[in-house]
Scaffold this motif. Sequence first.
Motif, PDB file in Angstrom:
ATOM      1  N   ILE A   1       0.826  -1.341   0.146  1.00 53.92           N
ATOM      2  CA  ILE A   1      -0.034  -0.002   0.093  1.00 53.92           C
ATOM      3  C   ILE A   1       0.825   1.192  -0.019  1.00 53.92           C
ATOM      4  N   ASN A   2       0.561   2.107  -1.101  1.00 58.68           N
ATOM      5  CA  ASN A   2       1.217   3.334  -1.086  1.00 58.68           C
ATOM      6  C   ASN A   2       0.935   4.348   0.212  1.00 58.68           C
ATOM      7  N   LEU A   3       1.627   5.132   0.884  1.00 57.46           N
ATOM      8  CA  LEU A   3       1.182   5.935   1.955  1.00 57.46           C
ATOM      9  C   LEU A   3       0.374   6.870   1.481  1.00 57.46           C
ATOM     10  N   LEU A   4       0.718   7.591   0.178  1.00 59.43           N
ATOM     11  CA  LEU A   4       0.126   8.525  -0.423  1.00 59.43           C
ATOM     12  C   LEU A   4      -1.570   8.404  -0.721  1.00 59.43           C
ATOM     13  N   ASP A   5      -1.570   6.870  -1.202  1.00 63.24           N
ATOM     14  CA  ASP A   5      -2.847   6.482  -1.410  1.00 63.24           C
ATOM     15  C   ASP A   5      -3.729   6.412  -0.164  1.00 63.24           C
ATOM     16  N   LEU A   6      -3.065   5.533   0.814  1.00 60.28           N
ATOM     17  CA  LEU A   6      -3.580   5.404   2.203  1.00 60.28           C
ATOM     18  C   LEU A   6      -4.069   6.969   2.770  1.00 60.28           C
ATOM     19  N   GLY A   7      -3.248   7.694   2.672  1.00 60.88           N
ATOM     20  CA  GLY A   7      -3.803   9.212   3.177  1.00 60.88           C
ATOM     21  C   GLY A   7      -4.948   9.681   2.407  1.00 60.88           C
ATOM     22  N   ALA A   8      -5.167   9.617   1.061  1.00 66.13           N
ATOM     23  CA  ALA A   8      -5.990   9.947   0.266  1.00 66.13           C
ATOM     24  C   ALA A   8      -7.136   9.408   0.463  1.00 66.13           C
ATOM     25  N   ALA A   9      -7.362   7.888   0.811  1.00 63.37           N
ATOM     26  CA  ALA A   9      -8.202   7.023   1.245  1.00 63.37           C
ATOM     27  C   ALA A   9      -8.882   7.544   2.563  1.00 63.37           C
ATOM     28  N   LEU A  10      -7.979   7.843   3.632  1.00 64.79           N
ATOM     29  CA  LEU A  10      -8.650   8.252   4.843  1.00 64.79           C
ATOM     30  C   LEU A  10      -9.448   9.522   4.831  1.00 64.79           C
ATOM     31  N   VAL A  11      -8.937  10.552   4.019  1.00 63.76           N
ATOM     32  CA  VAL A  11      -9.440  11.885   3.899  1.00 63.76           C
ATOM     33  C   VAL A  11     -10.741  11.844   3.140  1.00 63.76           C
ATOM     34  N   THR A  12     -10.867  10.998   2.226  1.00 60.46           N
ATOM     35  CA  THR A  12     -12.068  10.796   1.414  1.00 60.46           C
ATOM     36  C   THR A  12     -13.083   9.853   2.576  1.00 60.46           C
ATOM     37  N   LEU A  13     -12.789   9.199   3.237  1.00 60.94           N
ATOM     38  CA  LEU A  13     -13.593   8.575   4.332  1.00 60.94           C
ATOM     39  C   LEU A  13     -14.155   9.593   5.246  1.00 60.94           C
ATOM     40  N   LEU A  14     -13.054  10.418   5.590  1.00 60.65           N
ATOM     41  CA  LEU A  14     -13.575  11.307   6.674  1.00 60.65           C
ATOM     42  C   LEU A  14     -14.571  12.261   6.097  1.00 60.65           C
ATOM     43  N   VAL A  15     -14.454  12.911   4.694  1.00 59.49           N
ATOM     44  CA  VAL A  15     -15.299  13.586   4.155  1.00 59.49           C
ATOM     45  C   VAL A  15     -16.698  13.045   3.986  1.00 59.49           C
ATOM     46  N   ILE A  16     -16.807  11.598   3.816  1.00 54.73           N
ATOM     47  CA  ILE A  16     -17.929  10.938   3.511  1.00 54.73           C
ATOM     48  C   ILE A  16     -18.654  10.948   4.984  1.00 54.73           C
ATOM     49  N   PHE A  17     -17.744  10.619   6.117  1.00 53.02           N
ATOM     50  CA  PHE A  17     -18.513  10.597   7.307  1.00 53.02           C
ATOM     51  C   PHE A  17     -19.092  11.851   7.814  1.00 53.02           C
ATOM     52  N   VAL A  18     -18.570  13.040   7.605  1.00 53.03           N
ATOM     53  CA  VAL A  18     -18.691  14.378   8.068  1.00 53.03           C
ATOM     54  C   VAL A  18     -20.311  14.808   7.047  1.00 53.03           C
ATOM     55  N   ILE A  19     -20.024  14.494   5.868  1.00 50.32           N
ATOM     56  CA  ILE A  19     -21.567  14.669   5.156  1.00 50.32           C
ATOM     57  C   ILE A  19     -22.671  13.967   5.632  1.00 50.32           C
ATOM     58  N   LEU A  20     -22.356  12.672   5.819  1.00 53.40           N
ATOM     59  CA  LEU A  20     -23.417  11.828   6.271  1.00 53.40           C
ATOM     60  C   LEU A  20     -23.890  12.159   7.685  1.00 53.40           C
ATOM     61  N   SER A  21     -23.110  12.681   8.422  1.00 57.81           N
ATOM     62  CA  SER A  21     -23.649  13.118   9.914  1.00 57.81           C
ATOM     63  C   SER A  21     -24.293  14.157   9.896  1.00 57.81           C
ATOM     64  N   THR A  22     -23.666  15.193   8.820  1.00 54.85           N
ATOM     65  CA  THR A  22     -24.487  16.311   8.793  1.00 54.85           C
ATOM     66  C   THR A  22     -25.917  16.250   8.247  1.00 54.85           C
ATOM     67  N   PHE A  23     -26.193  15.350   7.307  1.00 54.72           N
ATOM     68  CA  PHE A  23     -27.314  14.926   6.766  1.00 54.72           C
ATOM     69  C   PHE A  23     -28.286  14.222   7.590  1.00 54.72           C
ATOM     70  N   LEU A  24     -27.950  13.444   8.416  1.00 60.65           N
ATOM     71  CA  LEU A  24     -28.564  12.854   9.240  1.00 60.65           C
ATOM     72  C   LEU A  24     -28.992  13.587  10.492  1.00 60.65           C
ATOM     73  N   SER A  25     -28.249  14.520  10.867  1.00 58.76           N
ATOM     74  CA  SER A  25     -28.626  15.526  12.107  1.00 58.76           C
ATOM     75  C   SER A  25     -29.621  16.468  11.477  1.00 58.76           C
ATOM     76  N   SER A  26     -29.692  16.730  10.311  1.00 56.64           N
ATOM     77  CA  SER A  26     -30.743  17.648   9.609  1.00 56.64           C
ATOM     78  C   SER A  26     -31.860  17.042   9.655  1.00 56.64           C
ATOM     79  N   LEU A  27     -32.051  15.756   9.511  1.00 53.78           N
ATOM     80  CA  LEU A  27     -33.226  14.918   9.439  1.00 53.78           C
ATOM     81  C   LEU A  27     -33.644  14.726  10.831  1.00 53.78           C
ATOM     82  N   GLY A  28     -33.018  14.972  11.840  1.00 60.64           N
ATOM     83  CA  GLY A  28     -33.560  14.881  13.064  1.00 60.64           C
ATOM     84  C   GLY A  28     -33.196  13.411  13.606  1.00 60.64           C
ATOM     85  N   LEU A  29     -32.520  12.623  13.073  1.00 55.08           N
ATOM     86  CA  LEU A  29     -32.437  11.192  13.413  1.00 55.08           C
ATOM     87  C   LEU A  29     -31.165  11.211  14.524  1.00 55.08           C
ATOM     88  N   ALA A  30     -30.414  12.165  14.637  1.00 56.02           N
ATOM     89  CA  ALA A  30     -29.447  11.911  15.599  1.00 56.02           C
ATOM     90  C   ALA A  30     -30.013  12.634  16.707  1.00 56.02           C
TER      91      ALA A  30
END
Length: 178
Positions: free
Chosen positions: A14-43
């Motif tokens: 595993i290339n370290l740069l690819d691993l870093g890019a994958a972690l940043v992508t997962l973090l962005v997806i997590f933030v978007i999903l948590s914001t969306f779910l809290s706006s629905l009132g599910l949180a």
Amino acid sequence: MAILDSKGRLFGKINLLDLGAALVTLLVIFVILSTFLSSLGLAQIGEKIVPIEVDLVVRGLNVRDPEQLFNNGLKKGGKTNVIIRNQPYGGAIEIKSVQLLPRTVNVFQPDGTVKELPDPKTNNFSTDLLITLDGKAKSTESGPVLGSSKVKIGMPFELEGYNYNFNATVIDIRLKDK
């Protein structure tokens, strides 16, 4: 086998740069999903919904015929739209009661006391009202929340209906436990 090889791969796979890019992508997806779910009132699982009564006073509403106002929209058992701090409540709220307040003036008496007597002006179009609204609010540590706005004594409410749109002020809040 080395942890990092000469090409910058972790365990040779595993290339370290690819691993870093994958972690940043997962973090962005997590933030978007948590914001969306809290706006629905599910949180917001721990919130308690309780019945609320809000007393409003209207001072100096200029209306020619208050009875026509009461008959065409602003009446007990009817519904009104509420706007709190320029935020709509999210539907109509029930009007529990509407009371026409008498117009009075303070009159000093010869013995130094003060009496409150009816206002002698007969051509005055100014009306005072006491309105009680009945709805559901979220109970939080900092006070009740009606729609998306906190409700506090002294806050202005804008009431809107078929033939009226005016401001009122909160003078009492009563939460009823289920």
